[in-house]
Enzyme design. Structure first.
Site, short mmCIF file in Angstrom:
data_model
loop_
_atom_site.label_atom_id
_atom_site.label_comp_id
_atom_site.label_asym_id
_atom_site.label_seq_id
_atom_site.Cartn_x
_atom_site.Cartn_y
_atom_site.Cartn_z
N ASP A 6 0.85 -1.28 -0.10
CA ASP A 6 -0.07 0.03 -0.05
C ASP A 6 0.87 1.32 0.14
O ASP A 6 2.14 1.13 0.36
CB ASP A 6 -0.88 -0.13 1.45
CG ASP A 6 -1.58 1.11 1.37
OD1 ASP A 6 -2.43 1.70 0.32
OD2 ASP A 6 -1.73 2.04 2.39
N SER A 7 0.27 2.31 -0.29
CA SER A 7 0.88 3.72 -0.16
C SER A 7 1.49 4.05 1.24
O SER A 7 2.21 5.05 1.39
CB SER A 7 0.37 4.70 -0.70
OG SER A 7 -0.94 4.75 -0.16
N CYS A 69 -3.87 -0.98 -2.39
CA CYS A 69 -4.13 0.48 -2.34
C CYS A 69 -5.10 0.49 -3.45
O CYS A 69 -4.53 0.15 -4.95
CB CYS A 69 -2.83 0.93 -2.38
SG CYS A 69 -2.60 2.71 -2.86
N GLU A 148 -4.72 9.38 8.79
CA GLU A 148 -3.16 9.43 8.97
C GLU A 148 -2.99 10.25 10.19
O GLU A 148 -2.17 9.71 10.96
CB GLU A 148 -2.29 9.57 7.99
CG GLU A 148 -2.77 8.88 6.46
CD GLU A 148 -1.44 8.09 6.03
OE1 GLU A 148 -0.52 8.77 6.12
OE2 GLU A 148 -1.73 6.87 5.69
N CYS A 180 -11.21 3.11 -0.85
CA CYS A 180 -9.79 3.59 -0.53
C CYS A 180 -9.42 2.78 0.64
O CYS A 180 -10.44 2.68 1.73
CB CYS A 180 -9.73 4.99 -0.12
SG CYS A 180 -8.17 5.59 0.81
N HIS A 182 -8.19 3.41 3.42
CA HIS A 182 -8.09 3.98 4.88
C HIS A 182 -9.64 4.25 5.27
O HIS A 182 -9.80 4.28 6.37
CB HIS A 182 -7.84 5.58 4.56
CG HIS A 182 -6.09 5.66 4.46
ND1 HIS A 182 -5.23 5.12 3.66
CD2 HIS A 182 -5.28 5.97 5.31
CE1 HIS A 182 -4.19 5.38 3.60
NE2 HIS A 182 -4.02 6.05 4.50
N1 DGL Z 1 -4.36 3.51 0.43
C1 DGL Z 1 -4.72 4.42 -0.82
C2 DGL Z 1 -5.94 3.95 -1.45
O1 DGL Z 1 -6.41 2.99 -1.15
C3 DGL Z 1 -4.85 5.74 -0.24
C4 DGL Z 1 -3.78 6.64 0.11
C5 DGL Z 1 -2.98 7.36 -0.69
O2 DGL Z 1 -3.68 8.00 -1.77
O3 DGL Z 1 -1.70 7.06 -1.23
O4 DGL Z 1 -6.41 4.79 -2.60
#
Ligand code: DGL
Length: 262
Positions: A6-7, A69, A148, A180, A182
Site C-alpha cells: 500500500d502507499s 491500495c 493518518e 480506499c 483508509h
Molecule cells: N491507500 C490508498 C488507497 O487505497 C489511499 C492513500 C493514497 O492516496 O496513497 O487509495
C-alpha cells in the site's frame, strides 16, 4: 509469503482482513510511507512506485502479490500483471463484484482518492457486470490525511464527511463502496451520514475472501505458501509516531514496523 503493498498504513486494513480470513499463511506487508499519498500522483509515478514495491516484496519471499491500495490497483494492475510471472490480486475487483450483486436499486456510490475516481475503474467493472447499474463516484482527498492524523472521531472529520457524502445522498444510492483502504477506519462515521439503509462495501474484506478462494483453488500456490512457514513482517519506507499508533490501532496489538530502504 503473501505480499501486500500500500502507499502507507491504510493497506493494513487489508492485511488485517487477510490475517483473519487466511490465518494459515504468513504475510509480508510493505507500506510506502515515505512516498504517500499515491492518490494525488500521476499515472506514471504510481506505476513506477508499484513496480518498486513488487520487486521489494518478491525479494523478501512473496509468491502472491496483493495490491492493497486502490490508487495503485486502479492504475498499475495491468502493468504488474504483464511484467511479473506471479499472481497479482487487486483490491478493486472483488468489491465491484460484491457491489454489483447486492445493489437493490441499481444505484451504487463510490468514494476514493482522486487517482481512483479519475481512473473510472469502478464504473467500468460494475457496469460490465450489471449494465443497468448507475455508478456515482466522488473523490474525497481530505479523508486520507485525516485518518493518518488519527482524527477518527473529530468534529471536523464528521463535517467534511457530511460535505463529501451529501451529493451521494441526494442521488439516493443504496450501496456505497469504500474505495480506499483508509476508509474502513471511518465506516462508523460514514454509515449514519450516508443513511442506515445504504449498504457499505469494505473492499478489504472482499479482497481477503477472494484471496482465500484463489489459494484454495490453486494447489501449487498453496504449496508454495506452506513451504516456508515464517512469521508475518511489516516493512515501511519511513516510520513516524502517528503511523506506528495507527498500525497498532488497526490490528489491536503492537505491530513491529521494520524500516527498509526502498
Ligand atoms: N491507500 C490508498 C488507497 O487505497 C489511499 C492513500 C493514497 O492516496 O496513497 O487509495
Amino acid at each position: 509469503m503473501i505480499g501486500i503493498f500500500d502507499s502507507g498504513v491504510g493497506g493494513m486494513t487489508v492485511a488485517r482482513a487477510i490475517e483473519h480470513i487466511c490465518p494459515d499463511y504468513p504475510l509480508i506487508y510493505f507500506g510506502d510511507i515515505a512516498r504517500t499519498p499515491y492518490g494525488s500522483k500521476s499515472r506514471e509515478t504510481i506505476i513506477e512506485y508499484s513496480r518498486r514495491n513488487t520487486d521489494l516484496l518478491i525479494n523478501h519471499g512473496a509468491t502472491v502479490i496483493v495490491i492493497a491500495c486502490n490508487s495503485a490497483a486502479s492504475t498499475a494492475t495491468d502493468a504488474l500483471r504483464n511484467q511479473y510471472p506471479l499472481p497479482v490480486i487487486d483490491v478493486i475487483t472483488p468489491a465491484t463484484v460484491k457491489a454489483a450483486s447486492v445493489t437493490r436499486g441499481n444505484r451504487v456510490g463510490i468514494i476514493g482518492t482522486r487517482a481512483t475516481v479519475r481512473s473510472g475503474v469502478y464504473e467500468d467493472r460494475i457496469q460490465a457486470i450489471n449494465p443497468d447499474c448507475r455508478v456515482i463516484s466522488r473523490a474525497c482527498p481530505l479523508l486520507v490525511p485525516l485518518v493518518e492524523e488519527n482524527w477518527l472521531n473529530r468534529r471536523e472529520t464528521k463535517m467534511i464527511l457530511r460535505r463529501y457524502l451529501h451529493p451521494l445522498r441526494l442521488q439516493q444510492i443504496d450501496t456505497l463502496v469504500l474505495g480506499c483502504t483508509h476508509y474502513p477506519l471511518l465506516s462508523k462515521l460514514i454509515q449514519p451520514r450516508i443513511g442506515k439503509r445504504v449498504q457499505l462495501i469494505d473492499s478489504s474484506i472482499e479482497v481477503a475472501m477472494h484471496l482465500k478462494k484463489f489459494i484454495d483453488n490453486n494447489a501449487d500456490i498453496k504449496d508454495k505458501l506452506q513451504q516456508h512457514p515464517a512469521a508475518s513482517r511489516f516493512l515501511v519506507s519511513d516510520s513516524t509516531g502517528p503511523v506506528r499508533q495507527l498500525a497498532d490501532r488497526i490490528f489491536g496489538r503492537t505491530i513491529h514496523l521494520e524500516k527498509v530502504d526502498a
